[in-house]
Design a protein around this motif. Structure first.
Motif, short mmCIF file in Angstrom:
data_model
loop_
_atom_site.label_atom_id
_atom_site.label_comp_id
_atom_site.label_asym_id
_atom_site.label_seq_id
_atom_site.Cartn_x
_atom_site.Cartn_y
_atom_site.Cartn_z
N GLY A 126 0.81 -1.22 0.00
CA GLY A 126 0.00 0.00 0.00
C GLY A 126 0.84 1.27 0.00
O GLY A 126 0.33 2.39 -0.01
N ARG A 127 2.13 1.09 0.04
CA ARG A 127 3.02 2.26 0.12
C ARG A 127 3.11 2.95 -1.25
O ARG A 127 3.13 2.29 -2.29
CB ARG A 127 4.40 1.76 0.52
N ARG A 128 3.17 4.27 -1.26
CA ARG A 128 3.34 5.01 -2.50
C ARG A 128 4.41 6.06 -2.28
O ARG A 128 4.50 6.65 -1.20
CB ARG A 128 2.04 5.71 -2.92
N ALA A 129 5.23 6.28 -3.32
CA ALA A 129 6.29 7.29 -3.21
C ALA A 129 6.18 8.27 -4.36
O ALA A 129 5.76 7.91 -5.46
CB ALA A 129 7.65 6.59 -3.24
N CYS A 130 6.56 9.52 -4.09
CA CYS A 130 6.50 10.54 -5.12
C CYS A 130 7.70 10.39 -6.05
O CYS A 130 8.83 10.28 -5.59
CB CYS A 130 6.51 11.92 -4.47
N VAL A 131 7.45 10.41 -7.36
CA VAL A 131 8.55 10.27 -8.33
C VAL A 131 9.49 11.47 -8.25
O VAL A 131 10.67 11.36 -8.55
CB VAL A 131 8.04 10.15 -9.79
N ALA A 132 8.96 12.63 -7.84
CA ALA A 132 9.76 13.86 -7.88
C ALA A 132 10.47 14.16 -6.57
O ALA A 132 11.69 14.28 -6.52
CB ALA A 132 8.87 15.03 -8.28
N CYS A 133 9.71 14.25 -5.44
CA CYS A 133 10.36 14.73 -4.21
C CYS A 133 10.66 13.61 -3.22
O CYS A 133 11.29 13.85 -2.19
CB CYS A 133 9.51 15.82 -3.54
N GLY A 134 10.19 12.39 -3.49
CA GLY A 134 10.52 11.26 -2.60
C GLY A 134 9.61 11.12 -1.40
O GLY A 134 9.80 10.20 -0.60
N ALA A 135 8.62 12.01 -1.24
CA ALA A 135 7.70 11.89 -0.10
C ALA A 135 7.00 10.53 -0.16
O ALA A 135 6.74 10.01 -1.25
CB ALA A 135 6.66 13.01 -0.16
N THR A 136 6.74 9.94 1.01
CA THR A 136 6.09 8.63 1.02
C THR A 136 4.72 8.70 1.70
O THR A 136 4.51 9.47 2.63
CB THR A 136 6.97 7.57 1.72
N TYR A 137 3.83 7.87 1.20
CA TYR A 137 2.45 7.83 1.69
C TYR A 137 2.03 6.37 1.81
O TYR A 137 2.77 5.46 1.46
CB TYR A 137 1.51 8.54 0.70
N HIS A 138 0.79 6.17 2.30
CA HIS A 138 0.22 4.82 2.30
C HIS A 138 -1.25 4.95 1.95
O HIS A 138 -1.93 5.84 2.50
CB HIS A 138 0.39 4.17 3.68
N ILE A 139 -1.73 4.11 1.02
CA ILE A 139 -3.09 4.30 0.53
C ILE A 139 -4.15 4.22 1.64
O ILE A 139 -5.18 4.85 1.54
CB ILE A 139 -3.45 3.34 -0.65
N VAL A 140 -3.84 3.48 2.72
CA VAL A 140 -4.80 3.41 3.83
C VAL A 140 -4.38 4.30 5.01
O VAL A 140 -5.17 5.10 5.51
CB VAL A 140 -4.93 1.94 4.34
N HIS A 141 -3.11 4.18 5.41
CA HIS A 141 -2.67 4.84 6.66
C HIS A 141 -2.26 6.30 6.49
O HIS A 141 -2.44 7.10 7.40
CB HIS A 141 -1.52 4.06 7.29
N ILE A 142 -1.67 6.64 5.34
CA ILE A 142 -1.25 8.04 5.12
C ILE A 142 -1.71 8.44 3.71
O ILE A 142 -0.89 8.60 2.80
CB ILE A 142 0.29 8.22 5.23
N PRO A 143 -3.01 8.58 3.51
CA PRO A 143 -3.49 8.88 2.15
C PRO A 143 -3.18 10.32 1.75
O PRO A 143 -3.04 11.20 2.60
CB PRO A 143 -5.01 8.67 2.27
N THR A 144 -3.07 10.53 0.44
CA THR A 144 -2.90 11.90 -0.07
C THR A 144 -4.28 12.53 -0.23
O THR A 144 -5.29 11.82 -0.24
CB THR A 144 -2.21 11.87 -1.45
#
Ligand code: AMP
Length: 214
Positions: A126-144
Motif C-alpha cells: 500500500g506504500r506510494r512514493a512521489c517520483v519527484a520529491c521522494g515523499a512517502t504515503y500509504h493508501i490506507v494509513h497516510i493517504p494523499t
C-alpha cells in the motif's frame, strides 16, 4: 541527540524518523533517500546502488559507510541527527562506531520499531512514493488529498520496485539475516529502546518521545 532507527523494511521507521527530525530539529539522514537521489541524478553511485536495490539486496558496505560518515561530520549534524536505514549490517555499525569514537561522540538511542513479518507485506504493497520529491504515503494509513498525487509537490505517486511483494519477501529475508543482529549489538551497548510499531503512527511517535524525552 544522535538516534538510529531500526526495524524491518516497512515497519514505519522512515515516517517516525521524519516526525522525530521535525520535533527535535535535527537532520533526517536516510541512506535509501540518498541512493534514490543518486539514481535520479544518474551518478556512478546511483548506477551501482540500483543494481542491488532493484533486487531487494543491500548495497555493499564499502559504498555506504563513507557516505554516512561524511554526512554526519557536516555542520548541520553538530546537535545530532536521525539515521534511518543505516546501519543495516554489523560492519556498518562498527564503521560508524569507529568514526564516532574518533570524533569523541556516541549514539544516544537505537529505536527498534517492531512489526511482525505478516503485517509487513500488506503494508508495503500500500506504500506510494512521489517520483519527484521522494515523499512517502500509504493508501490506507497516510493517504494523499488527491489519490495518486503528491500533497507536497503535486507530482505522480508510484509503487517503488523495491516495495513490490516479491522484492519485499526478499528484503525481509535480508533484514533477518543481516540487520536483525544489530538489535543485540545495540542492546549490549545499552542504547536500545523498543516500541510496538503495529500501533497508529501517532501512538508510535508518542511512545518514542516518551522514552527519548520531550
Ligand atoms: P530504504 O529506503 O531504507 O528501505 O532503502 C531502500 C534500499 O536501499 C534497500 O533495500 C537497500 O537496497 C538500499 N539501502 C538503504 N540503506 C542501506 C544500507 N545502510 N546498507 C545497504 N543498503 C542500503
Amino acid at each position: 541527540m544522535k538516534i538510529i532507527m531500526l526495524g524491518a523494511p516497512g515497519a514505519g521507521k522512515g515516517t517516525q524518523a521524519k516526525m522525530l527530525a521535525d520535533k527535535y530539529a535535527i537532520p533526517h539522514i536516510s541512506t535509501g533517500d540518498i541512493f534514490r537521489a543518486n539514481i535520479k541524478n544518474g551518478t556512478e553511485l546511483g548506477k551501482k546502488a540500483k543494481e542491488y536495490m532493484d533486487q531487494g539486496l543491500l548495497v555493499p558496505d564499502e559504498l555506504t559507510c563513507d557516505l554516512v560518515v561524511d554526512r554526519v561530520k557536516q555542520e548541520d549534524c553538530k546537535n545530532g541527527y536521525i539515521l534511518d536505514g543505516f546501519p543495516r549490517t554489523i560492519p556498518q555499525a562498527e564503521c560508524l562506531d569507529a568514526a564516532l569514537t574518533e570524533m569523541g561522540e556516541k549514539i544516544d538511542f537505537a529505536v527498534n520499531v517492531e512489526v511482525p513479518d505478516e503485517n509487513i507485506v500488506n503494508r508495503m504493497s500500500g506504500r506510494r512514493a512521489c517520483v519527484a520529491c521522494g515523499a512517502t504515503y500509504h493508501i490506507v494509513h497516510i493517504p494523499t488529498k488527491v489519490e495518486g498525487i503528491c500533497d507536497r509537490c503535486g507530482k505522480e505517486l508510484i509503487l517503488r520496485d523495491d516495495d513490490k511483494p516479491e522484492t519485499v519477501t526478499k528484503r525481509l529475508n535480508v533484514y533477518h539475516e543481516q540487520t536483525q543482529p544489530l538489535i543485540e549489538y545495540y542492546t549490549k551497548k545499552g542504547v536500545l529502546v523498543e516500541v510496538d510499531g503495529t500501533k497508529d503512527m501517532n501512538d508510535v511517535f508518542n511512545a518514542i518521545v516518551e522514552i527519548l524525552g520531550k
